[in-house]
Write a protein that holds these residues in place. Structure first.
Motif, PDB file in Angstrom:
ATOM      1  N   VAL A  19       0.802  -1.224   0.000  1.00  0.00           N
ATOM      2  CA  VAL A  19       0.000   0.000   0.000  1.00  0.00           C
ATOM      3  C   VAL A  19       0.834   1.272   0.000  1.00  0.00           C
ATOM      4  CG1 VAL A  19      -2.075  -1.022   0.985  1.00  0.00           C
ATOM      5  CG2 VAL A  19      -0.355  -0.104   2.500  1.00  0.00           C
ATOM      6  N   GLY A  20       2.119   1.172   0.274  1.00  0.00           N
ATOM      7  CA  GLY A  20       3.009   2.313   0.169  1.00  0.00           C
ATOM      8  C   GLY A  20       2.924   3.313   1.312  1.00  0.00           C
ATOM      9  N   VAL A  21       2.358   2.910   2.453  1.00  0.00           N
ATOM     10  CA  VAL A  21       2.284   3.774   3.629  1.00  0.00           C
ATOM     11  C   VAL A  21       2.667   2.942   4.853  1.00  0.00           C
ATOM     12  CG1 VAL A  21       0.464   5.202   2.598  1.00  0.00           C
ATOM     13  CG2 VAL A  21      -0.171   3.322   4.120  1.00  0.00           C
ATOM     14  N   LYS A  22       2.878   3.623   5.980  1.00  0.00           N
ATOM     15  CA  LYS A  22       3.142   2.895   7.210  1.00  0.00           C
ATOM     16  C   LYS A  22       1.842   2.294   7.723  1.00  0.00           C
ATOM     17  CE  LYS A  22       7.257   5.154   8.976  1.00  0.00           C
ATOM     18  NZ  LYS A  22       7.831   5.815  10.178  1.00  0.00           N
ATOM     19  N   LEU A  23       1.879   1.000   7.987  1.00  0.00           N
ATOM     20  CA  LEU A  23       0.725   0.238   8.450  1.00  0.00           C
ATOM     21  C   LEU A  23       1.228  -0.767   9.475  1.00  0.00           C
ATOM     22  CD1 LEU A  23      -2.275  -0.757   8.044  1.00  0.00           C
ATOM     23  CD2 LEU A  23      -1.363  -2.251   6.276  1.00  0.00           C
ATOM     24  N   ALA A  24       0.686  -0.704  10.701  1.00  0.00           N
ATOM     25  CA  ALA A  24       1.183  -1.576  11.755  1.00  0.00           C
ATOM     26  C   ALA A  24       0.041  -2.093  12.614  1.00  0.00           C
ATOM     27  CB  ALA A  24       2.178  -0.819  12.630  1.00  0.00           C
ATOM     28  N   VAL A  34      -6.526  -4.130  15.649  1.00  0.00           N
ATOM     29  CA  VAL A  34      -6.423  -2.679  15.591  1.00  0.00           C
ATOM     30  C   VAL A  34      -5.117  -2.342  14.882  1.00  0.00           C
ATOM     31  CG1 VAL A  34      -6.279  -0.539  16.927  1.00  0.00           C
ATOM     32  CG2 VAL A  34      -7.743  -2.420  17.723  1.00  0.00           C
ATOM     33  N   PHE A  35      -5.217  -1.504  13.855  1.00  0.00           N
ATOM     34  CA  PHE A  35      -4.060  -1.092  13.069  1.00  0.00           C
ATOM     35  C   PHE A  35      -3.842   0.407  13.174  1.00  0.00           C
ATOM     36  CE2 PHE A  35      -5.095  -5.097  11.136  1.00  0.00           C
ATOM     37  CZ  PHE A  35      -3.869  -5.607  10.709  1.00  0.00           C
ATOM     38  N   ALA A  36      -2.593   0.809  13.126  1.00  0.00           N
ATOM     39  CA  ALA A  36      -2.218   2.215  13.010  1.00  0.00           C
ATOM     40  C   ALA A  36      -1.775   2.435  11.571  1.00  0.00           C
ATOM     41  CB  ALA A  36      -1.085   2.546  13.964  1.00  0.00           C
ATOM     42  N   ILE A  37      -2.231   3.535  10.981  1.00  0.00           N
ATOM     43  CA  ILE A  37      -1.893   3.857   9.599  1.00  0.00           C
ATOM     44  C   ILE A  37      -1.382   5.286   9.559  1.00  0.00           C
ATOM     45  CG2 ILE A  37      -2.751   4.024   7.222  1.00  0.00           C
ATOM     46  CD1 ILE A  37      -5.124   2.205   8.202  1.00  0.00           C
ATOM     47  N   GLU A  38      -0.316   5.506   8.817  1.00  0.00           N
ATOM     48  CA  GLU A  38       0.254   6.843   8.694  1.00  0.00           C
ATOM     49  C   GLU A  38       0.496   7.162   7.230  1.00  0.00           C
ATOM     50  OE1 GLU A  38       3.380   8.533  11.486  1.00  0.00           O
ATOM     51  OE2 GLU A  38       4.558   8.088   9.679  1.00  0.00           O
ATOM     52  N   LEU A  39      -0.080   8.261   6.778  1.00  0.00           N
ATOM     53  CA  LEU A  39       0.127   8.729   5.415  1.00  0.00           C
ATOM     54  C   LEU A  39       0.804  10.088   5.476  1.00  0.00           C
ATOM     55  CD1 LEU A  39      -2.725   7.029   5.354  1.00  0.00           C
ATOM     56  CD2 LEU A  39      -2.794   7.893   3.046  1.00  0.00           C
ATOM     57  N   LYS A  40       1.985  10.179   4.916  1.00  0.00           N
ATOM     58  CA  LYS A  40       2.684  11.454   4.821  1.00  0.00           C
ATOM     59  C   LYS A  40       2.032  12.301   3.724  1.00  0.00           C
ATOM     60  CE  LYS A  40       6.097  10.512   7.711  1.00  0.00           C
ATOM     61  NZ  LYS A  40       6.215  11.167   8.986  1.00  0.00           N
ATOM     62  N   ARG A  41       2.471  13.523   3.618  1.00  0.00           N
ATOM     63  CA  ARG A  41       1.963  14.434   2.591  1.00  0.00           C
ATOM     64  C   ARG A  41       2.014  13.777   1.214  1.00  0.00           C
ATOM     65  NH1 ARG A  41       4.360  20.476   1.386  1.00  0.00           N
ATOM     66  NH2 ARG A  41       2.856  20.983  -0.242  1.00  0.00           N
TER      67      ARG A  41
END
Length: 130
Positions: A19-24, A34-41
């Motif tokens: 998916v090209g983003v941080k996914l944990a 429960v997942f944490a997702i982070e999308l940069k600019r």
């Protein structure tokens, strides 16, 4: 009991290559995690769907666009796109094609609950044709 911290977890994970983003994964079991997702600019999660189970999303920080649609033949018919901001929550249902995009200059942080299979065998990407 195991306690996971979203910030520590996201700081120590590499981007999900699919998916090209941080996914944990923070916690949970096969039925619900429960997942944490982070999308940069300017990052996005490409169009995909899951055949079973719902996903719930909670926007912790930032702004994004979530789009949902259906598959029609070989293309996606986008039915709705909405801006989401800190404090928003929503649900994605089985077979709903969905994608996310960070539309702000800040990092978009999301908490999602989903069956563990959504990060593995029940994740089907749809590549949009121009």
């Amino acid at each position: 009991m195991i306690i996971s911290n979203i910030d520590e977890t996201l700081n120590n994970v590499v981007q999900d290559k699919n998916v090209g983003v941080k996914l944990a994964r923070l916690t949970g079991d096969e039925d619900m995690s429960v997942f944490a997702i982070e999308l940069k600019r300017d990052q996005f999660i490409p169009a995909h769907y899951h055949k079973t189970g719902i996903e719930t999303y909670f926007i912790l920080f930032g702004e994004g666009i979530v789009s949902i649609g259906k598959i029609n033949g070989e293309r996606i018919v986008w039915e709705d796109s909405k801006k989401v901001v800190s404090g928003d929550a929503f649900t994605i249902y089985p077979n709903e094609v969905h994608k996310f995009e960070n539309v702000s200059k800040e990092t978009l942080k999301i908490i999602a609950t989903t069956p563990l299979s959504h990060s593995k065998e029940d994740r089907f990407f749809i590549y949009e044709k121009e």
